[in-house]
Design an enzyme around this catalytic site. Structure first.
Site, PDB file in Angstrom:
ATOM      1  N   LYS A 106       0.946  -1.083  -0.005  1.00 58.24           N
ATOM      2  CA  LYS A 106       0.243   0.198   0.020  1.00 58.24           C
ATOM      3  C   LYS A 106       0.715   1.193  -0.259  1.00 58.24           C
ATOM      4  O   LYS A 106       2.167   1.196   1.070  1.00 58.24           O
ATOM      5  CB  LYS A 106      -1.108   0.072   1.121  1.00 58.24           C
ATOM      6  CG  LYS A 106      -1.741  -0.717   1.234  1.00 58.24           C
ATOM      7  CD  LYS A 106      -3.152  -1.360   2.731  1.00 58.24           C
ATOM      8  CE  LYS A 106      -3.275   0.361   3.216  1.00 58.24           C
ATOM      9  NZ  LYS A 106      -4.260   1.050   4.125  1.00 58.24           N
TER      10      LYS A 106
HETATM   11  C1  E4P Z   1      -7.300   0.460   4.883  1.00 54.30           C
HETATM   12  O1  E4P Z   1      -7.020   0.335   3.582  1.00 54.30           O
HETATM   13  C2  E4P Z   1      -7.360   1.801   5.399  1.00 54.30           C
HETATM   14  O2  E4P Z   1      -6.185   1.969   5.200  1.00 54.30           O
HETATM   15  C3  E4P Z   1      -8.369   2.386   6.612  1.00 54.30           C
HETATM   16  O3  E4P Z   1      -9.656   1.393   5.655  1.00 54.30           O
HETATM   17  C4  E4P Z   1      -8.324   3.125   7.065  1.00 54.30           C
HETATM   18  O4  E4P Z   1      -9.536   3.476   7.816  1.00 54.30           O
HETATM   19  P1  E4P Z   1     -10.299   4.868   9.006  1.00 54.30           P
HETATM   20  O5  E4P Z   1     -10.529   5.702   8.503  1.00 54.30           O
HETATM   21  O6  E4P Z   1     -11.130   4.215   9.453  1.00 54.30           O
HETATM   22  O7  E4P Z   1      -8.755   4.759   9.508  1.00 54.30           O
END
Ligand code: E4P
Length: 229
Positions: A86
């Site tokens: 990522k």
């Molecule tokens: C996933 O890939 C993201 O990092 C995550 O869904 C962020 O979520 P949040 O906004 O609940 O922290």
């Protein structure tokens, strides 16, 4: 449509993998920090639990493209299994995604707030983009609509990049992105468990069982202790 767990909690991942048709696990630095465990041993454990069939998404932390590429390579060499790296969709992140595509390392463009960020990440070679639905809503945007526009844009121009919608605070947001064409969702364990929760379903199951027991005094149509799995 992909169903992915957004968590690094080993017990929760084990439970969800056992019950639900899960396609993978996404992590980010904030999710990992919550577990108070060492980064690579934790990721190795998650990888072992989910196996090679499911994808494990691991995020980089550095800012410069050259460093992001080094991190991505190290993550891929160190964490076994089906790992997707990522990378935030900054200028440097996009530069890294381009190079990683050339050397065959799969990436997800993360921290996506707009369709054009997703477009650039897809064109650079990201296999996935992750629009942050709830974080967009918190900025008085419309997270569900952003997911819809990204999906339309990538499909219209035939990019080989899937929209893995992320950052959910409630089940209605998940429901809406599913209807609007997202290729997958990644959500926290509590949100995923909530998909099946409905008081009417629980009441129906109980009344079927009560009717059967009143008539036959049995809990099942067969003595389950005597039937082999
Ligand atoms: C996933 O890939 C993201 O990092 C995550 O869904 C962020 O979520 P949040 O906004 O609940 O922290």
């Amino acid at each position: 449509m992909l169903l992915v767990i957004d968590s690094a909690n080993v017990e929760e991942i084990k439970e969800l993998i056992d019950y639900y048709p899960i396609d993978g696990v996404t992590t980010n630095p904030s999710i990992i920090v919550k577990e108070k465990l060492d980064f690579f041993p934790l990721l190795k454990e998650i990888s072992e639990i989910i196996g090679n069939e499911r994808e494990l998404f691991v995020q980089t932390l550095t800012f410069k493209a050259e460093d992001i590429i080094k991190e991505a390579k190290y993550i891929r060499e160190t964490v076994p299994g089906n790992v997707v790296v990522k990378i935030p969709v900054t200028n440097e992140g996009i530069k890294a995604i381009k190079t990683l595509k050339e050397i065959g390392i799969r990436t997800l463009g993360t921290t996506v707030y707009t369709p054009l960020q997703a477009y650039v990440a897809a064109k650079a070679g990201a296999s996935y983009v992750a629009p942050y639905v709830n974080r967009i809503d918190n900025l008085t945007g419309n997270g569900v609509n952003v997911v819809k526009e990204i999906t339309q844009l990538l499909e219209k121009h035939h990019y080989n990049c899937q929209v893995l919608a992320a950052s959910f605070k409630n089940i209605q947001q998940v429901h809406n992105v599913c209807l609007d064409g997202a290729h997958g969702v990644t959500a926290a364990p509590d949100i995923i468990k909530g998909f099946l929760t409905h008081p009417a379903t629980e009441a129906n199951v109980q009344s079927f069982s009560d009717d059967w027991q009143k008539a036959y005094g049995e809990k099942s149509v067969v003595n389950t202790d005597k039937v082999k799995m």
